[in-house]
Design a protein around this motif. Structure first.
Motif, short mmCIF file in Angstrom:
data_model
loop_
_atom_site.label_atom_id
_atom_site.label_comp_id
_atom_site.label_asym_id
_atom_site.label_seq_id
_atom_site.Cartn_x
_atom_site.Cartn_y
_atom_site.Cartn_z
N SER A 291 4.28 -9.31 1.59
CA SER A 291 4.31 -10.01 0.30
C SER A 291 3.49 -9.26 -0.73
CB SER A 291 3.75 -11.43 0.46
OG SER A 291 4.52 -12.17 1.38
N ILE A 292 3.91 -9.38 -1.99
CA ILE A 292 3.20 -8.73 -3.07
C ILE A 292 3.41 -9.52 -4.35
CG2 ILE A 292 5.12 -7.18 -3.63
CD1 ILE A 292 1.35 -6.31 -3.79
N GLY A 293 2.41 -9.55 -5.20
CA GLY A 293 2.53 -10.18 -6.50
C GLY A 293 2.29 -11.67 -6.46
N THR A 294 2.50 -12.30 -7.61
CA THR A 294 2.21 -13.72 -7.77
C THR A 294 3.46 -14.60 -7.68
OG1 THR A 294 2.43 -13.56 -10.17
CG2 THR A 294 0.24 -13.19 -9.24
N ALA A 295 4.64 -13.99 -7.47
CA ALA A 295 5.89 -14.76 -7.50
C ALA A 295 6.57 -14.83 -6.14
CB ALA A 295 6.85 -14.16 -8.53
N GLY A 296 5.83 -14.52 -5.08
CA GLY A 296 6.40 -14.64 -3.74
C GLY A 296 7.37 -13.54 -3.36
N VAL A 297 7.27 -12.38 -3.96
CA VAL A 297 8.14 -11.26 -3.60
C VAL A 297 7.81 -10.81 -2.17
CG1 VAL A 297 8.63 -8.82 -4.04
CG2 VAL A 297 8.53 -10.44 -5.94
N GLU A 298 8.86 -10.63 -1.37
CA GLU A 298 8.70 -10.15 0.01
C GLU A 298 9.62 -8.96 0.24
OE1 GLU A 298 7.36 -13.79 2.78
OE2 GLU A 298 9.45 -13.93 2.11
N VAL A 299 9.10 -7.96 0.93
CA VAL A 299 9.88 -6.76 1.21
C VAL A 299 9.77 -6.39 2.68
CG1 VAL A 299 9.74 -5.82 -1.13
CG2 VAL A 299 7.97 -5.27 0.53
N LEU A 300 10.79 -5.68 3.14
CA LEU A 300 10.83 -5.20 4.52
C LEU A 300 10.47 -3.73 4.53
CD1 LEU A 300 14.21 -6.94 5.34
CD2 LEU A 300 12.02 -7.55 6.39
N GLN A 301 9.55 -3.36 5.42
CA GLN A 301 9.10 -1.97 5.51
C GLN A 301 8.96 -1.55 6.96
OE1 GLN A 301 6.18 -0.87 2.12
NE2 GLN A 301 5.38 -2.78 2.92
N ARG A 302 9.02 -0.26 7.19
CA ARG A 302 8.72 0.29 8.51
C ARG A 302 7.22 0.38 8.69
NH1 ARG A 302 10.44 5.88 9.16
NH2 ARG A 302 9.42 5.70 11.18
N LYS A 303 6.76 0.04 9.88
CA LYS A 303 5.33 0.16 10.18
C LYS A 303 4.89 1.60 10.08
CE LYS A 303 5.38 -3.67 13.53
NZ LYS A 303 5.23 -4.01 14.97
N THR A 304 5.73 2.52 10.52
CA THR A 304 5.34 3.93 10.59
C THR A 304 5.99 4.77 9.50
OG1 THR A 304 7.13 4.32 12.19
CG2 THR A 304 4.95 3.82 13.08
N GLY A 305 6.74 4.15 8.58
CA GLY A 305 7.38 4.89 7.50
C GLY A 305 6.57 4.82 6.22
N TYR A 306 7.21 5.19 5.12
CA TYR A 306 6.55 5.09 3.82
C TYR A 306 6.37 3.62 3.45
CZ TYR A 306 5.64 5.31 -1.16
OH TYR A 306 5.07 5.14 -2.40
N ARG A 307 5.20 3.27 2.95
CA ARG A 307 4.90 1.89 2.56
C ARG A 307 4.46 1.88 1.10
NH1 ARG A 307 4.75 -1.36 6.91
NH2 ARG A 307 3.36 -2.88 5.96
N PHE A 308 4.90 0.85 0.40
CA PHE A 308 4.63 0.81 -1.04
C PHE A 308 3.13 0.78 -1.32
CE2 PHE A 308 4.87 -3.78 -0.08
CZ PHE A 308 3.74 -4.25 -0.72
N THR A 309 2.78 1.23 -2.50
CA THR A 309 1.38 1.24 -2.94
C THR A 309 1.25 0.42 -4.22
OG1 THR A 309 1.53 3.16 -4.40
CG2 THR A 309 1.17 3.60 -2.04
N LEU A 310 0.06 0.33 -4.72
CA LEU A 310 -0.20 -0.41 -5.95
C LEU A 310 0.53 0.20 -7.14
CD1 LEU A 310 -1.82 -2.82 -7.06
CD2 LEU A 310 -3.69 -1.23 -7.52
N ASP A 311 0.91 1.47 -7.04
CA ASP A 311 1.66 2.11 -8.12
C ASP A 311 2.87 1.27 -8.53
OD1 ASP A 311 -0.11 4.20 -7.99
OD2 ASP A 311 1.30 5.63 -7.12
#
Length: 267
Positions: A17-37
């Protein structure tokens, strides 16, 4: 009210989860993961492109963080989210339903270097991108192909991103980008050469006393209105999660274990 059914996760997937609006994303544990950018770019694009209306395009959408934040947290219109990697695109597509954004976020699979084969030109009012930022020959390439493609310019470079944005935008449309601070002269030069005139520039600093690590830029196609340099954006401070008040306002206070996954590399 019926509770949403949690998605089935693969053995190497996480739901974040990220942000204040309940956004949820699917990511790989060992892949690229989003940053604060991604969060900073979405807020910057929503703020500096606030006067624009119409369809938006995200180049290199990855897990879809920017697209989902734009429509859910910042209330902007629909976004076409273009992603090169099939496995990443598949997770993005699953997350569209997870975020109830079927009518607002449209996943597209394709190479931005072949943008002319994917979308008609001159139809988007705003283009956003958090592109691969590391030069292809800089440092050690990640052995993980997904991470390498997402972080390094092995599949596209800054000129390709700028050219794709130029092609996609309506006259007077805007493009918002985030890049490492060390590349500011290069990127501003590429934008100007493409007649995407920089109108807003903002540097991102880990702390008040630290040098800039990133910059955010907004440019307009065929409209030269001069360049405004905004006050520095400082990431860390005394607000919840160890953030500055400005950054903390963009997200719910993160749990200790998730904070590490969203903080940018600022050292």
């Amino acid at each position: 009210m019926t509770e949403p059914i949690p998605p089935e996760l693969g053995p190497d997937e996480t739901l974040d989860s990220i942000g204040t609006a309940g956004v949820e994303v699917l990511q790989r544990k060992t892949g690229y993961r989003f940053t604060l950018d991604a969060v900073l770019l979405a807020h910057f694009a929503a703020t500096e492109g606030a006067g624009a209306s119409g369809r938006m395009l995200e180049l290199g959408a990855g897990s879809g963080v920017v697209s989902f934040l734009l429509v859910k947290q910042f209330g902007l219109g629909s976004v076409d989210a273009l992603e090169l990697q099939p496995a990443v695109h598949a997770r993005l597509s699953r997350a569209v339903a997870l975020n109830a954004c079927e009518s607002q976020v449209k996943p597209l699979l394709g190479d931005l270097r072949r943008i002319r084969e994917l979308v008609p030109g001159g139809q988007y009012t705003h283009v956003v991108s958090n592109p691969p930022f590391r030069l292809a020959d800089a440092g050690v390439r990640s052995p993980d192909d997904e991470r390498a493609t997402s972080k390094s310019e092995v599949a596209c470079d800054a000129p390709s991103v700028v050219a794709a944005a130029r092609y996609a935008l309506v006259p007077g449309g805007g493009v918002s980008l985030v890049y490492p601070a060390a590349r500011v002269a290069e990127v501003l030069g590429l934008l100007t050469q493409a007649k995407l005139h920089p109108t807003v520039l903002r540097f991102v600093h880990a702390r008040v006393e630290a040098p800039a690590t990133r910059f955010l830029v907004h440019a307009l196609r065929d409209r030269d209105r001069g360049l405004a340099v905004r006050p520095p954006l400082v990431v860390h401070g005394e607000a919840p999660g160890g953030y500055s008040a400005e950054v903390a306002a963009l997200m719910e206070p993160p749990r200790a274990e998730s904070a590490r996954s969203v903080l940018p590399s600022t050292s």
